[in-house]
Design an enzyme around this catalytic site. Structure first.
Site, PDB file in Angstrom:
ATOM      1  CB  THR A 182       0.513 -12.046   3.944  1.00 48.66           C
ATOM      2  OG1 THR A 182       1.487 -11.016   3.954  1.00 48.66           O
ATOM      3  CG2 THR A 182      -0.305 -11.983   5.215  1.00 48.66           C
ATOM      4  NE  ARG A 194       7.260  -3.406   4.465  1.00 56.24           N
ATOM      5  CZ  ARG A 194       6.412  -4.380   4.148  1.00 56.24           C
ATOM      6  NH1 ARG A 194       6.467  -5.537   4.776  1.00 56.24           N
ATOM      7  NH2 ARG A 194       5.498  -4.195   3.211  1.00 56.24           N
ATOM      8  N   GLY A 212       4.717  -3.855   7.618  1.00 55.57           N
ATOM      9  CA  GLY A 212       3.697  -3.857   6.586  1.00 55.57           C
ATOM     10  C   GLY A 212       2.301  -3.775   7.172  1.00 55.57           C
ATOM     11  CG  ASP A 213      -0.921  -5.458   4.860  1.00 53.90           C
ATOM     12  OD1 ASP A 213       0.188  -5.883   4.488  1.00 53.90           O
ATOM     13  OD2 ASP A 213      -1.974  -6.077   4.643  1.00 53.90           O
ATOM     14  CB  THR A 224      -2.242 -12.142   1.100  1.00 51.82           C
ATOM     15  OG1 THR A 224      -0.939 -12.372   0.547  1.00 51.82           O
ATOM     16  CG2 THR A 224      -3.305 -12.544   0.102  1.00 51.82           C
ATOM     17  N   GLY A 226       1.978  -4.468   1.214  1.00 44.79           N
ATOM     18  CA  GLY A 226       1.370  -3.865   2.393  1.00 44.79           C
ATOM     19  C   GLY A 226       1.255  -2.360   2.401  1.00 44.79           C
TER      20      GLY A 226
END
Length: 337
Positions: free
Chosen positions: A204, A232, A234-235, A255, A258
């Site tokens: 990220t 999916r 992630g954060d 980064t 996540g």
């Protein structure tokens, strides 16, 4: 009696006005001799990044890419632009650079496609925008910014997010635009071996900034995890997990692996600890990452405080990172440089 009530009302009104003014004063950033005129801090991913595994040519390429991103954001800030514009400008070159897992060069899903996520937040009014699982918008951070500025919502996902991006005139591409041979080889290896390396889970990119008016902002954008299941998330597109900004407190971009950062709500946790526990941004970030480590995760964050102080905090073996302000620029890759 009426005169007494009127007098009491005047006193109470004056008291409320004074309290309101004091509250606003306390919430505003406090200038000081160490506060920079402006500052930008970026990251390009964290993980097991060891000097012995890095060729001089590749290290030079990453350093140059970080410097390009820093200069793009600094150009906004040194000309009086906003922190929001600066973090957006800083991450666009990383979305366009195949070295990073964001935009072109993003990892493949298990279905051999690309699904990208991004978010952006203004610390001035805590306005925010995000997109998740986009496949066709060239620069996901521009889509996230459009959600913030041109819609009544905070997040769009999937096809609806791509359609929204197209509707506001953003550049759209075929999903194959994001392909690179190195990422395809990584997908084939993960599918064959049924396991991921550290590099397959990270990558990220993000930025945080403070502008000349003391306003904070944060942005985060990613291609996700190699061979991730379709759909999916992630954060990175989640406000409070990877991205958060609040004037006077802090701005955070993460980064990470996540799933763990979502469970700890890392970005919001850091700002909350600064606000409620009185911790420094470094202490707050370390506490949040300790919670991530307790759950089995790792990663890193870049943080700017309300007065422009900054920290890189990570519990991995390295993080691509850098800072620029009127006094100069720095970049680093490996652990404890």
């Amino acid at each position: 009696m009426k005169r007494f009530v009127l007098a009491l009302a005047i006193v109470l009104t004056a008291a409320c006005q004074q309290e309101s003014a004091e509250t606003l004063q306390e919430a505003a950033p406090v200038s000081g001799p160490d506060q920079p005129e402006w500052r930008l801090v970026i990251h390009g991913g964290a993980g097991i990044i060891l000097r012995e595994n890095m060729t001089p040519e590749r290290e030079a390429a990453y350093t140059a890419a970080l410097e390009t991103a820093l200069e793009a954001g600094a150009d906004i800030l040194r000309n009086g632009g906003s922190a929001v514009d600066a973090v957006q400008a800083a991450v666009i070159p990383m979305e366009d650079d195949p070295l990073f897992n964001a935009g072109r060069g993003a990892v493949f899903t298990a279905a051999a496609e690309h699904e990208l996520d991004a978010s952006i937040m203004s610390g001035l009014d805590r306005d925010a925008g995000a997109v998740a699982g986009v496949k066709r918008v060239k620069n996901p951070i521009l889509a996230a910014r459009a959600v913030m500025d041109q819609s009544e919502h905070v997040m769009f996902a999937g096809g609806g997010a791509d359609d929204f991006a197209a509707s506001v005139g953003l550049e759209m591409v075929d999903n194959t635009y994001f392909d690179t041979e190195g990422r395809r080889q990584s997908l084939e290896r993960v599918l064959r071996e049924r396991s991921r390396t550290d590099a397959d889970r990270h990558g990220t990119v993000g930025a945080v900034a403070i502008d000349a008016n003391g306003n904070l902002a944060a942005a985060t954008t990613t291609g996700g995890m190699t061979a991730k299941s379709a759909g999916r998330i992630g954060d990175s597109p989640l406000i409070g997990a990877a991205t958060y900004a609040q004037n006077g407190l802090c701005a955070v971009s993460a980064t990470v692996h996540g799933e763990y950062f979502i469970r700890v709500a890392v970005a919001k946790t850091i700002c909350a600890r600064v606000d409620l526990a009185g911790e420094t941004i470094g202490e707050a970030a370390q506490s949040a990452l300790d919670q991530v480590a307790d759950l089995g995760g790792d990663g890193g964050v870049v943080v700017i405080g309300g007065n422009g102080q900054y920290e890189y905090v990570f519990n991995s073996k390295g993080m691509y990172r850098g800072m620029i302000d009127p006094d100069g620029m720095e970049t680093a890759i490996f652990e404890q440089e």
